[in-house]
Design an enzyme around this catalytic site. Structure first.
Site, PDB file in Angstrom:
ATOM      1  N   ARG A  60       0.737  -1.193   0.162  1.00  0.00           N
ATOM      2  CA  ARG A  60      -0.022   0.115   0.044  1.00  0.00           C
ATOM      3  C   ARG A  60       0.890   1.467  -0.084  1.00  0.00           C
ATOM      4  NH1 ARG A  60      -1.876   1.262   4.085  1.00  0.00           N
ATOM      5  NH2 ARG A  60      -0.774  -0.111   5.674  1.00  0.00           N
ATOM      6  N   LYS A 201      -8.565  -3.122   1.030  1.00  0.00           N
ATOM      7  CA  LYS A 201      -8.370  -2.034   2.033  1.00  0.00           C
ATOM      8  C   LYS A 201      -9.077  -0.783   1.776  1.00  0.00           C
ATOM      9  CE  LYS A 201      -5.362  -3.935   4.653  1.00  0.00           C
ATOM     10  NZ  LYS A 201      -6.013  -4.735   5.975  1.00  0.00           N
ATOM     11  N   HIS A 221      -9.388  -4.451  12.819  1.00  0.00           N
ATOM     12  CA  HIS A 221      -8.327  -4.942  11.944  1.00  0.00           C
ATOM     13  C   HIS A 221      -7.751  -6.168  12.620  1.00  0.00           C
ATOM     14  CE1 HIS A 221      -4.078  -4.674  10.053  1.00  0.00           C
ATOM     15  NE2 HIS A 221      -4.699  -5.689   9.333  1.00  0.00           N
ATOM     16  N   SER A 239       1.523  -6.261  10.943  1.00  0.00           N
ATOM     17  CA  SER A 239       2.098  -7.148  10.038  1.00  0.00           C
ATOM     18  C   SER A 239       3.434  -7.860  11.001  1.00  0.00           C
ATOM     19  CB  SER A 239       2.582  -6.764   8.948  1.00  0.00           C
ATOM     20  OG  SER A 239       3.296  -7.377   7.877  1.00  0.00           O
ATOM     21  N   LYS A 243      -0.710 -12.585  13.679  1.00  0.00           N
ATOM     22  CA  LYS A 243      -2.192 -12.641  13.803  1.00  0.00           C
ATOM     23  C   LYS A 243      -2.572 -13.925  12.942  1.00  0.00           C
ATOM     24  CE  LYS A 243      -3.519  -8.939  11.560  1.00  0.00           C
ATOM     25  NZ  LYS A 243      -4.378  -9.412  10.385  1.00  0.00           N
ATOM     26  N   THR A 244      -2.399 -14.084  11.640  1.00  0.00           N
ATOM     27  CA  THR A 244      -2.787 -15.099  10.919  1.00  0.00           C
ATOM     28  C   THR A 244      -2.465 -16.345  11.328  1.00  0.00           C
ATOM     29  OG1 THR A 244      -3.131 -13.674   9.188  1.00  0.00           O
ATOM     30  CG2 THR A 244      -2.849 -16.059   8.504  1.00  0.00           C
ATOM     31  N   ASP A 258      -8.534 -11.047   8.782  1.00  0.00           N
ATOM     32  CA  ASP A 258      -8.379  -9.989   8.937  1.00  0.00           C
ATOM     33  C   ASP A 258      -9.045  -8.618   9.401  1.00  0.00           C
ATOM     34  OD1 ASP A 258      -5.835  -8.277   8.217  1.00  0.00           O
ATOM     35  OD2 ASP A 258      -6.764  -7.509   6.319  1.00  0.00           O
ATOM     36  N   ARG A 323       2.706 -12.174  -0.844  1.00  0.00           N
ATOM     37  CA  ARG A 323       1.356 -12.219  -0.498  1.00  0.00           C
ATOM     38  C   ARG A 323       0.707 -13.479  -1.113  1.00  0.00           C
ATOM     39  NH1 ARG A 323      -1.093  -9.526   4.153  1.00  0.00           N
ATOM     40  NH2 ARG A 323       0.290  -7.600   4.367  1.00  0.00           N
TER      41      ARG A 323
END
Length: 538
Positions: A60, A201, A221, A239, A243-244, A258, A323
């Site tokens: 981004r 996003k 988030h 990041s 989290k994932t 997410d 990704r």
């Protein structure tokens, strides 16, 4: 309503100012996959997934994200370096330029929706210049049935034109790329960048405004999962904090990885229909669910392949932000529909490169609000130019680039939910122990999993002195014992074996917290302000 014929799958875009375009409407992932290969815009990997290169932008561009400042937004949005205002007339002119650019081209159109809970469903039309951008939309948004498409009326429209480059002097942008939200026309306009994350996003940012303002719902988030007894857990984290990885648990059903909403009646619903995971250093050994999700239908971004189509997940020669996107049903153990009830535990994940935060600690409501607003993690040496030692990094609400309202608004909603629902909030350090980055070691994943499982199972006991020690610098409650974790690991000071160095570093971090929080203090209650570290070094 759109001119849609269920059998010929044709649609008109003239109401968007896009004329004489060749429209590919609602193509299947396989059809889009084939088009990408035929046009030479991507290749098929050995697993059957599509691999594409997003071009100039591999992430981004926060400084090129704008919100149109008009009657809907002018008194509600927290304007500043995160939410940059854009003139309505300039938007209209730029929009017309983009629609003219897309006219007479071959385009790809998809109708889909956000928010798994039907009470909050937001219909979305995605118009893309590239086939792989449209496949990304298929993966990431929720997919309507044929019957739902017959009566589909889009509320929001995403227009994605990577090949269009703005003229900053004429168009009011910073440079040639842009991502602009217009809340009056309900349009996300994206140009000059092929990075697919801007698509999801854009809608995430829109929901982060609409849900709290109009629906009394907290947007987050975060990732979320559900246990066998129906209890829901929420995982916030920037990041690189896990989290994932930590929410993808074979013993719990994944709601999403997410973006979620938390309703006033204590339900959590996924915004999305897929996952968008980082794949740097990915292995089946450490993240089997994500690894095995990379198959036909998945899209890999900016990865390096060998001659046989095998991915080298350690190769970051294009970007560290490699990704993969895939539909959520590529994960075996998922919650359908993507809704959870009875929220019991919330985890704030931070990769503390200073190595001074406890590996797990329990937060009071005021501490939870403070740490939520702070959104702390750390940069380590080598990840960015000029970073030679650990640096604190703060992102309000663990997602500042996507939060149009003041962070205090979201934090107050979270604090209220903690009090009314009795949820437990935990601060989990997935970063360093035994010293800062370069001296200590990264916290073992098996220990972090054991601590999270203990919290989920209620094994960490009640919030009492016998069970918890109050950290002398940060004021948080760290458990004295945890199944599967050596007691020495639970105390960061003990792992250092050097009290003076430990406290010097700990005070350095608390000063960073205090300095960062100054910009929020005027908007926060005294209770929230008291949730931060109460001891500082000068």
């Amino acid at each position: 309503m759109a001119n849609y014929d269920q059998f010929t799958k044709t649609i008109s875009l003239e109401k968007y100012g896009i004329k004489n375009a060749t429209i590919n409407y609602q193509l299947s992932p396989q059809e889009l996959h084939n088009i990408v290969i035929e046009k030479g815009q991507g290749v098929e990997t050995s697993s059957g997934a599509l691999a594409i290169n997003t071009g100039e932008f591999t992430g981004r561009s926060p400084k090129d994200r704008f919100i149109v400042k008009d009657d809907v937004t002018k008194d509600r949005v927290w304007w500043g370096p995160v939410n940059i205002p854009f003139d309505p007339e300039a938007f209209e002119k730029l929009y017309n330029k983009v629609s003219n650019y897309l006219s007479s081209k071959e385009l790809y159109v998809r109708d889909c929706y956000g928010c798994a809970d039907k009470d909050y469903q937001t219909n979305i039309r995605v118009i893309t210049e590239y086939a792989w951008s449209n496949q990304f939309a298929y993966n990431m948004f929720l997919r309507p049935t044929e019957e739902e498409l017959e009566h589909f009326t889009p509320e929001w429209t995403v227009i994605n034109a990577p090949g269009f480059k703005a003229n900053p002097q004429e168009d009011g942008t910073r440079q040639h790329n842009f991502a602009i939200l217009d809340f009056t026309r309900k349009i996300a306009l994206i140009g000059g960048t092929g990075y697919t994350g801007e698509i999801k996003k854009g809608i995430f940012s829109a929901l982060n405004f609409m849900l709290p303002v109009f629906k009394e719902t907290l947007p987050m988030h975060c990732s979320a999962n559900v246990g066998k007894d129906g209890d829901t857990a929420i995982f916030f984290g920037l990041s690189g904090t896990g989290k994932t990885t930590l929410s993808t648990d074979p013993n719990r059903s994944l709601i999403g990885d997410d973006e979620h909403g938390w309703t006033k009646d204590n339900k959590v619903f996924n915004f999305e229909g897929g996952c968008y995971a980082k794949v740097i250093d990915l292995s089946r050994e450490h993240e089997p669910e994500i690894y095995d999700a990379i198959k036909k239908g998945a899209i890999l971004e900016n990865v390096i392949l060998d001659a046989a189509g095998h991915v080298d997940f350690a190769d970051t020669s294009i970007t560290e932000n490699t990704r993969v996107s895939y539909p959520i049903d590529h994960i075996e153990n998922i919650q359908l529909p993507s809704i959870g009830k009875d929220v019991k535990n919330v985890f704030f994940l931070t990769a503390d490169a200073f190595g001074v935060l406890p590996p797990i600690s329990k937060l009071t409501p005021s501490q939870a609000a403070y740490h939520f607003i702070s959104g702390y993690t750390a940069k380590v040496a080598g990840t960015e130019a000029g970073v030679i030692e650990p640096e604190p990094s703060f992102s309000a609400c663990f997602g500042a680039p996507f939060m149009p309202l003041h962070p205090a608004k979201y934090a107050e909603m979270l604090s209220e939910k903690m009090i009314t629902s009795g949820v437990n909030v935990w601060l989990v350090n997935t970063g360093w122990t035994g010293g800062p980055y370069g001296v200590g070691t990264r916290m073992k994943l098996k220990y972090t999993r054991a601590m999270i499982n203990a919290a989920l199972n209620g094994d960490l006991g009640l919030y009492t002195y016998d069970k918890y020690h109050i950290h002398s610098v940060f004021g948080v409650a760290q458990p004295r014992e945890c199944p599967g974790v050596p007691s020495s690991v639970l105390s960061p000071r003990t792992t250092w074996n050097n009290d003076e160095s430990y406290y010097t570093t700990a005070f350095k971090l608390t000063n960073a917290f205090r300095e960062n929080f100054k910009k929020f203090e005027a908007h926060c209650s005294e209770e929230i302000r008291r949730g931060g570290p109460q001891r500082y070094a000068f």
